[in-house]
Motif scaffolding. Structure first.
Motif, PDB file in Angstrom:
ATOM      1  N   GLU A 659      42.576  12.492  67.855  1.00 59.09           N
ATOM      2  CA  GLU A 659      42.847  12.237  66.438  1.00 59.09           C
ATOM      3  C   GLU A 659      42.400  10.836  66.033  1.00 59.09           C
ATOM      4  O   GLU A 659      41.848  10.637  64.942  1.00 59.09           O
ATOM      5  CB  GLU A 659      44.346  12.416  66.169  1.00 59.09           C
ATOM      6  N   VAL A 660      42.613   9.845  66.928  1.00 65.20           N
ATOM      7  CA  VAL A 660      42.170   8.484  66.611  1.00 65.20           C
ATOM      8  C   VAL A 660      40.655   8.426  66.513  1.00 65.20           C
ATOM      9  O   VAL A 660      40.091   7.802  65.592  1.00 65.20           O
ATOM     10  CB  VAL A 660      42.695   7.501  67.679  1.00 65.20           C
ATOM     11  N   VAL A 661      39.950   9.081  67.439  1.00 64.71           N
ATOM     12  CA  VAL A 661      38.481   9.099  67.391  1.00 64.71           C
ATOM     13  C   VAL A 661      37.996   9.757  66.105  1.00 64.71           C
ATOM     14  O   VAL A 661      37.048   9.290  65.449  1.00 64.71           O
ATOM     15  CB  VAL A 661      37.926   9.833  68.632  1.00 64.71           C
ATOM     16  N   ASN A 667      36.301   7.353  58.895  1.00 63.14           N
ATOM     17  CA  ASN A 667      36.607   6.184  58.049  1.00 63.14           C
ATOM     18  C   ASN A 667      36.007   4.901  58.617  1.00 63.14           C
ATOM     19  O   ASN A 667      36.564   3.809  58.440  1.00 63.14           O
ATOM     20  CB  ASN A 667      38.126   6.023  57.934  1.00 63.14           C
ATOM     21  N   TYR A 668      34.881   4.988  59.316  1.00 59.27           N
ATOM     22  CA  TYR A 668      34.283   3.790  59.907  1.00 59.27           C
ATOM     23  C   TYR A 668      33.836   2.784  58.854  1.00 59.27           C
ATOM     24  O   TYR A 668      33.734   1.585  59.115  1.00 59.27           O
ATOM     25  CB  TYR A 668      33.097   4.188  60.796  1.00 59.27           C
ATOM     26  N   ASP A 669      33.519   3.270  57.628  1.00 62.30           N
ATOM     27  CA  ASP A 669      33.013   2.374  56.581  1.00 62.30           C
ATOM     28  C   ASP A 669      34.139   1.890  55.675  1.00 62.30           C
ATOM     29  O   ASP A 669      33.893   1.434  54.552  1.00 62.30           O
ATOM     30  CB  ASP A 669      31.943   3.091  55.760  1.00 62.30           C
ATOM     31  N   THR A 670      35.400   1.985  56.163  1.00 60.32           N
ATOM     32  CA  THR A 670      36.545   1.447  55.435  1.00 60.32           C
ATOM     33  C   THR A 670      37.221   0.392  56.297  1.00 60.32           C
ATOM     34  O   THR A 670      36.805   0.140  57.436  1.00 60.32           O
ATOM     35  CB  THR A 670      37.531   2.561  55.094  1.00 60.32           C
ATOM     36  N   CYS A 677      46.049   3.534  61.730  1.00 61.91           N
ATOM     37  CA  CYS A 677      46.051   4.798  62.490  1.00 61.91           C
ATOM     38  C   CYS A 677      47.449   5.096  63.036  1.00 61.91           C
ATOM     39  O   CYS A 677      47.901   6.246  63.024  1.00 61.91           O
ATOM     40  CB  CYS A 677      45.048   4.735  63.638  1.00 61.91           C
ATOM     41  N   SER A 678      48.136   4.072  63.537  1.00 62.62           N
ATOM     42  CA  SER A 678      49.471   4.294  64.087  1.00 62.62           C
ATOM     43  C   SER A 678      50.449   4.742  63.008  1.00 62.62           C
ATOM     44  O   SER A 678      51.343   5.559  63.260  1.00 62.62           O
ATOM     45  CB  SER A 678      49.969   3.015  64.759  1.00 62.62           C
ATOM     46  N   ASN A 679      50.271   4.219  61.760  1.00 63.63           N
ATOM     47  CA  ASN A 679      51.142   4.653  60.668  1.00 63.63           C
ATOM     48  C   ASN A 679      50.920   6.124  60.331  1.00 63.63           C
ATOM     49  O   ASN A 679      51.860   6.869  60.050  1.00 63.63           O
ATOM     50  CB  ASN A 679      50.901   3.782  59.430  1.00 63.63           C
ATOM     51  N   PHE A 700      40.737   0.132  71.027  1.00 62.58           N
ATOM     52  CA  PHE A 700      40.459   0.634  69.684  1.00 62.58           C
ATOM     53  C   PHE A 700      39.354  -0.167  69.015  1.00 62.58           C
ATOM     54  O   PHE A 700      38.398   0.386  68.446  1.00 62.58           O
ATOM     55  CB  PHE A 700      41.752   0.576  68.851  1.00 62.58           C
ATOM     56  N   SER A 701      39.443  -1.506  69.064  1.00 66.57           N
ATOM     57  CA  SER A 701      38.451  -2.346  68.376  1.00 66.57           C
ATOM     58  C   SER A 701      37.070  -2.192  68.986  1.00 66.57           C
ATOM     59  O   SER A 701      36.058  -2.155  68.266  1.00 66.57           O
ATOM     60  CB  SER A 701      38.898  -3.811  68.424  1.00 66.57           C
ATOM     61  N   ASP A 702      36.983  -2.094  70.342  1.00 63.60           N
ATOM     62  CA  ASP A 702      35.670  -1.933  70.977  1.00 63.60           C
ATOM     63  C   ASP A 702      35.045  -0.596  70.608  1.00 63.60           C
ATOM     64  O   ASP A 702      33.836  -0.505  70.363  1.00 63.60           O
ATOM     65  CB  ASP A 702      35.810  -2.036  72.494  1.00 63.60           C
TER      66      ASP A 702
END
Length: 768
Positions: A659-661, A667-670, A677-679, A700-702
Motif C-alpha cells: 500500500e505504501v509503494v 502521489n510522487y509529484d505531491t 502515509c501513516s495517517n 521510505f525516503s530512499d
C-alpha cells in the motif's frame, strides 16, 4: 514271495529315493551348469561382435565428424556465409567447393556435402548454387528446431536434387554454426547412403544376423537383406527396445512361430542401436545335445540303483517279517496290506493321546474359570454371599489372612523400544506370567489383565501393617527390575492400602489404579503407594495465570524463543505446585482450553492439529509424565499456533509495504511523506518504516527518491521539459537540489543524461 506290506513298501521307496535322488540332482546340476555356460558363451560372442561392429562404425563416423568440424572452421566457408554466395563470386564458390570436395574423397561412400546459408536461403552442393526449395526449407527448419549444434539423422530422401525417392535411407551428419547462438548463420550437411554401413558389418558371422538401427528404430543396414524384409520381426524388436532403457542387454522374443535371442547395444555417440538376432534353436543346440548325453548316463545309473535298492530292501525286511510272523502266528493269515509297527504302536499312542488331551482340557478350564472369578472379584461384581463357595476355588480355604492389597502394573511407553502398539496385549500377558513366577502361589490370587493394566491381589499374615507395606514395596521393586531386565520395558506400579478379607479386593484394585494415575507427576518407572500420593490434607494451589498471559502474548508476536522459555517456566510452576492428580489434570485441561480459545478469538479455525484422531483432549489425558505433556503441547499445539501467527504477521507486513509503494507511485509529484502515509494507513510512522526495511530493504525516503529519479529519466528521454520544470514537477525545492541528487544517483547531470540519450538514438538511426 513277499507281500508288499506298508513298511516294506516304505523301505523300498526310501532306499530307491535315497539312491536315485542324488543322481537326479547331480544330472540336473550338470545340465543346468553346462547349458548356462554354453548359452553364456553364445551371448558373449554376440555382444563381442556388436562391440566390434560399433567400434568400426563409430571410428569412421568419428573421423567424418572431425572433417565436418574442420570444414565449418574453413576460412572460405566462413567468408561465404559472411558475404554471401552469388554467381558473381565465382572464385569464392570454387574455393568453397574445393574445400567441400576434400570431404567427398573420404572413403566412406559420401554422397554429397551441402552448405546452406541460413540468412540468404541458398544451398551449395555438387548440383551447384541454388535457392532452397520449399521441401528443403522445411527440412532445414526441422533441423533448427532440434536445438542441437551437431547431430546424426536418418532421412528417407536425399537433399541432392534428382535423387529423391530412393528406398534406402540417407544418413545426414548435420552441423549448425556458429554454435551456441540464438541465430546461427550456416548449416553443413554430409550425406552418406545407409547402404554403405553394410561394408562395416562382419561377412561371416555365425552367431547371428547384425543390424544397425537409428534412434527411431529404422533399419539403416543389416548383414542380411532378408532381415530388412521381415517387417514382423523388425516391429517386435523395435517394440522391445522401446521399453528397454539400458545401454546394452540380451532378451528373447518371438514373432509368428519363430523365437529368437536379441543382443543389443546403444551408442552414446549418436544414439544408434546395434542389434544381433540369432534363432533360439541355434543357441540351445549344444545344450540339448549335452542334455541327452547326461540323461542317458542318469538313466543307466538309475536302473542300477533301483535293482540294488530292491535287493537290499528284501534282505533288510527279513528280520521284521520273522518278528511279525512270530507275534501274530496264532491269528492266522491277515488279508490285505498291513503296517506291522503301526499295529503295535497304535493302541499305546491312542491311550496316551486321550490322557494328555483330558489333562490339558482340565488345566485350561480350571485356569479360565479361576481368571474369570478373579476378574469379577476385583471389579466388585461378586456378591459377598458368593465368596464363601468360591474360597476353595481360590485355594484359600486353609489360609487365615490378616491383610490383603492389590498392585497394578502399567507399561509406561513403547516408544524407543523394539515393540509396537500391537504388541501391548502380549506384553501385558508376559508381565502377568512373570508376576505369577516371582510371587509365590500361596501369597496371591491369579494375576489378571484389567483395562490395559496387570492386576494382582496379594495377601500375607504379617506382624504389623508396616511390615506388610514393606513386603509389598519389595515385591513391586523386584517385579519392576525383572520386567526391565528381561523385556527391556519400563513399568510403573501402584500399590493400594492394606485391607482385611476378599470383600475389599475391589476397593484395593481401585486404589492401586488411582495411585498409578500419579505417575504423570512423578515420572516413569515409579512405584506409587496410595498413602504417599494422596495425603490426608490437601495443599492449596494457584493457577499461574500471569505466566499463561505472557505465553499467549509471545505466541501472538510469533516469538519462538520467548514462547519456549515461558512454556518451560509454566510447566515448572505446575509440577512444583500441583501434587494432586485431579488438580493437575484440571490445570492441564484449562491451559488446553485457553489455547483453543485464543485460536478462535484470533479468527483461526483451520489449524491442522484440531482434526486429529483420537481427539486432542483424549491424547492429553493419556500422557504419562509432565515432560511428555510439555513436549506434546509444544509439538501439537504451541508450535503450529506460532507458525500461523507468524504467517499472519508476514502477510500483514506485505500488505502494508504494497500500500505504501502504491501511494508513492500515485502521489510522487505531491508533497507525500512518511507521516501522511501513516495517517492514511492508521499506523505509527516508525512501524511503517520498520516494515518497509524488512520487506523492501530500503527506507521510505530512499524509495521515494529512487522512484522520482526514475520518473525524471523518463521525462528527460520522452519530453522537452526544462530541468527546472522537471525539478518543480518532482517537488524539489530548487533545480540545484534536483541536479545534485540526479548526479549522485546516475553519475552525470540531467542535461548530460539527455544529451547522451539523444546522441545514442541518433547514431542508432544512422546505422539502420
Amino acid at each position: 514271495m513277499f507281500r508288499f506290506n506298508r513298511y516294506f513298501t516304505k523301505m523300498i521307496v526310501f532306499t530307491i529315493g535315497a539312491s536315485t535322488l542324488p543322481i537326479i540332482l547331480l544330472g540336473l546340476f550338470f545340465y543346468m551348469k553346462t547349458s548356462g555356460t554354453i548359452q553364456q558363451k553364445v551371448n558373449d560372442g554376440n555382444m563381442l561382435v556388436l562391440e566390434q561392429t560399433r567400434l568400426r562404425v563409430e571410428q569412421v563416423l568419428g573421423a567424418l565428424d572431425l572433417q565436418i568440424e574442420r570444414l565449418s572452421d574453413n576460412p572460405y566457408v566462413t567468408e561465404a556465409l559472411d558475404s554471401g554466395l552469388a554467381p558473381s563470386g565465382f572464385i569464392l564458390v570454387q574455393n568453397v567447393l574445393k574445400s567441400m570436395s576434400q570431404v567427398l574423397t573420404f572413403d566412406v561412400g559420401i554422397r554429397d556435402v551441402h552448405l546452406i546459408d541460413l540468412n540468404r536461403g541458398t544451398i551449395l552442393n555438387s548440383g551447384g548454387l541454388n535457392r532452397l526449395s520449399d521441401a528443403e526449407s522445411s527440412k532445414v527448419a526441422e533441423y533448427l528446431r532440434m536445438n542441437r549444434t551437431k547431430f546424426w539423422v536418418a532421412e528417407r530422401n536425399s537433399m541432392l536434387r534428382g535423387r529423391s525417392g530412393d528406398n534406402n535411407f540417407t544418413i545426414n551428419l548435420v552441423k549448425i554454426f556458429p554454435p551456441f547462438t540464438e541465430k546461427p548463420g550456416g548449416m553443413l550437411i554430409i550425406e552418406i547412403p545407409a547402404a554403405q554401413l553394410r561394408n562395416f558389418l562382419a561377412k561371416n558371422n555365425t552367431l547371428g544376423e547384425v543390424m544397425i538401427m537409428d534412434e527411431s528404430y529404422h533399419v539403416l543396414a543389416s548383414q542380411n537383406q532378408r532381415m530388412e524384409a521381415n517387417s514382423q520381426m523388425l516391429e517386435a524388436v523395435a517394440d522391445k527396445l522401446h521399453g528397454t532403457s539400458g545401454e546394452s542387454g540380451l532378451y528373447e522374443t518371438s514373432f509368428g512361430e519363430e523365437q529368437v535371442g536379441v543382443a543389443f547395444q546403444r551408442s552414446a555417440f549418436n544414439g544408434w542401436a546395434y542389434i544381433s538376432v540369432i534363432p533360439i534353436d541355434l543357441i540351445r543346440f549344444e545344450s540339448r545335445r549335452t542334455g541327452w548325453i547326461i540323461l542317458a548316463t542318469c538313466v543307466v545309473m538309475l536302473l542300477a540303483a533301483v535293482i540294488v535298492s530292491l535287493a537290499g530292501s528284501q534282505r533288510m525286511y527279513m528280520p521284521v517279517l520273522r518278528l511279525y510272523q512270530s507275534l501274530f502266528a496264532q491269528q492266522g493269515k491277515v488279508s490285505g496290506r498291513i503296517d506291522e509297527f503301526h499295529m503295535i504302536h497304535e493302541g499305546f499312542a491312542r491311550m496316551r493321546s486321550d490322557q494328555v488331551q483330558m489333562a490339558d482340557q482340565l488345566r485350561n478350564h480350571a485356569r479360565q474359570l479361576e481368571e474369570y472369578y478373579v476378574m469379577k472379584l476385583v471389579r466388585g461384581e461378586m456378591k459377598p454371599t458368593q465368596l464363601g463357595e468360591k474360597m476353595s476355588f481360590f485355594d484359600a480355604g486353609a489360609q487365615k489372612w490378616k491383610h490383603l492389597a492389590a498392585i497394578a502394573i502399567h507399561i509406561d511407553t513403547l516408544e524407543g523400544t523394539r515393540y509396537s502398539e500391537r504388541d501391548s496385549e502380549l506384553l501385558l500377558f508376559a508381565v502377568s506370567n512373570m508376576v505369577g513366577e516371582l510371587i509365590p502361589k500361596h501369597a496371591r490370587l491369579l494375576p489378571v489383565v484389567v483395562d490395559a493394566s496387570q492386576v494382582t491381589v496379594i495377601f500375607d499374615d504379617p506382624e504389623s501393617p508396616d511390615d506388610f507395606r514393606t513386603y509389598l514395596y519389595s515385591l513391586a521393586k523386584r517385579v519392576q527390575d525383572e520386567v526391565e531386565h528381561y523385556l527391556s520395558l519400563r513399568v510403573s506400579i501402584g500399590i493400594s492400602r492394606p485391607y482385611d478379607g476378599l470383600a475389599e479386593a475391589n476397593r484395593a484394585y481401585k486404589e492401586a489404579m488411582d495411585a498409578l494415575k500419579y505417575r504423570v507427576l512423578y515420572g516413569q518407572k515409579t512405584i506409587l503407594r496410595i498413602d504417599d500420593v494422596q495425603p490426608a490434607q490437601s495443599v492449596a494451589t494457584q493457577y499461574p495465570k500471569e505466566l499463561e498471559r505472557h505465553i499467549f502474548d509471545a505466541i501472538k508476536m510469533a516469538d519462538r524463543e520467548k514462547v519456549q522459555q515461558l512454556t518451560d517456566a509454566f510447566f515448572g510452576e505446575i509440577s512444583g505446585q500441583f501434587h494432586n492428580y485431579n488438580d493437575y489434570q484440571i490445570a492441564m485441561t484449562r491451559f488446553f482450553v485457553n489455547l483453543i480459545r485464543l485460536l478462535q478469538e484470533s479468527g483461526i479455525s483451520h489449524l491442522k492439529p484440531l482434526g486429529c484422531d483420537p481427539p486432542l483432549l483424549e491424547q492429553l489425558h493419556a500422557l504419562s509424565s509432565v515432560e511428555e505433556t510439555r513436549s506434546w503441547f509444544k509439538q501439537r499445539i504451541v508450535d503450529p499456533m506460532v507458525s500461523v501467527f507468524e504467517e499472519q504477521r508476514k502477510s500483514r507486513h506485505r500488505t502494508i509495504s504494497q500500500e505504501v509503494v502504491q501511494m508513492i507511485e500515485d502521489n510522487y509529484d505531491t508533497d507525500i511523506s512518511l507521516e501522511s502515509c501513516s495517517n492514511l494507513l492508521n499506523y505509527h510512522p516508525s512501524y511503517i518504516s520498520k516494515v518497509l526495511r524488512q520487506e523492501l530493504g530500503i527506507s521510505f525516503s530512499d524509495y521515494l527518491m529512487q522512484y522520482r529519479l526514475g520518473k525524471a529519466k523518463r521525462m528527460l528521454e520522452e519530453t522537452d521539459m526544462k530541468i527546472s520544470e522537471i525539478a518543480e514537477r518532482l517537488r524539489y525545492n530548487n533545480s540545484q537540489n534536483f541536479i545534485r541528487s540526479f548526479r549522485k544517483q546516475e553519475g552525470m547531470t540531467p542535461g548530460q543524461y539527455r544529451d547522451e540519450y539523444i546522441n545514442k538514438h541518433y547514431k542508432k538511426a544512422l546505422k539502420s
